[in-house]
Write an enzyme that holds these catalytic residues in place. Structure first.
Site, mmCIF file in Angstrom:
data_model
loop_
_atom_site.group_PDB
_atom_site.id
_atom_site.type_symbol
_atom_site.label_atom_id
_atom_site.label_comp_id
_atom_site.label_asym_id
_atom_site.label_seq_id
_atom_site.Cartn_x
_atom_site.Cartn_y
_atom_site.Cartn_z
ATOM 1 N N LYS A 37 0.849 -1.195 0.000
ATOM 2 C CA LYS A 37 0.000 0.000 0.000
ATOM 3 C C LYS A 37 0.884 1.244 0.000
ATOM 4 C CE LYS A 37 -3.767 0.080 2.507
ATOM 5 N NZ LYS A 37 -4.602 -0.017 3.732
ATOM 6 N N VAL A 38 0.654 2.096 -0.981
ATOM 7 C CA VAL A 38 1.430 3.331 -1.110
ATOM 8 C C VAL A 38 0.456 4.507 -1.172
ATOM 9 C CG1 VAL A 38 3.059 4.595 -2.569
ATOM 10 C CG2 VAL A 38 3.215 2.099 -2.408
#
Ligand code: E4P
Length: 225
Positions: free
Chosen positions: A86-87
């Site tokens: 997750k960015v």
């Protein structure tokens, strides 16, 4: 629409998997902090439970793209190559998403509040994009509409990214997006339980049992009459 559990407590996750048709687990740093243990310890237990092929989403903490990429490498080393990284969709985040996507890493673009963030994350190569439905509602905007718009942008621009709608507080938000056919929704256990909790259903089932027992006796079922 896939149903993902947005939680890190293993016992709760096990309960959710036992009762509901669940497709994976998402976490974020705040969710992991609630466990008050080393996050890798917690995540490894979750990975073991859901199996090597299970969908597990883990967020990077760094703010600079190169550091995010390094973190992603470490997360994948510890938890398996197919772990979704997750960015957050910031300017640096977009740079990291481009680098990671090029390396073939599964990226879940997160902290999405606008259609434009969603579009850019998809074009940068994220596998999923996570609009924060309830948090957007709390800003006086329409979270469900943002999620639907991002889905439409992907379809109309031939972008393969799927929407994984996040941050739900009620069943209506989930239902609206299921009707629209978005890729996935990630839901905390209390909201998940809320999807099925209806007094009318409990009353109907209780009435059936009462009628049956009135003829067949207390605790009677089709098994013991
Ligand atoms: C998703 O990526 C986030 O982890 C999460 O859904 C945010 O939910 P919240 O708004 O309930 O904290």
């Amino acid at each position: 629409m896939k149903l993902i559990i947005d939680y890190a407590n293993l016992e709760k996750i096990k309960e959710m998997y036992m009762y509901y048709p669940v497709d994976g687990v998402t976490t974020n740093p705040s969710i992991l902090a609630k466990e008050n243990r080393n996050p890798y310890e917690v995540l490894k237990e979750i990975r073991e439970f859901i199996g090597a092929e299970g969908e597990l989403h883990v967020q990077v903490i760094s703010k600079i793209a190169e550091d995010m990429v390094e973190e992603a490498d470490k997360i994948r080393q510890e938890l398996g190559d197919n772990t979704y990284i997750k960015v957050p969709v910031t300017k640096e985040g977009l740079k990291a998403i481009k680098i990671l996507a090029k390396k073939g890493v599964n990226v879940t673009a997160t902290a999405i509040y606008t259609q434009m963030q969603g579009y850019l994350a998809g074009k940068a190569g994220a596998k999923y994009a996570a609009p924060y439905v309830n948090r957007i509602d709390n800003l006086g905007a329409n979270g469900v509409k943002v999620a639907k718009d991002i889905h439409d942008i992907y379809v109309k621009n031939n972008i393969e990214t799927e929407v994984i709608a996040a941050s739900f507080k009620n069943s209506q938000q989930v239902l609206e997006l299921a009707k629209y056919g978005i890729g996935a929704a990630t839901i905390a256990p209390d909201v998940m339980n809320g999807l099925i909790k209806l007094d009318a259903v409990t009353c109907a089932v209780d009435a059936f049992i009462k009628d049956f027992e009135s003829v067949c006796g207390e605790n009677a079922t089709m098994l013991n009459i």
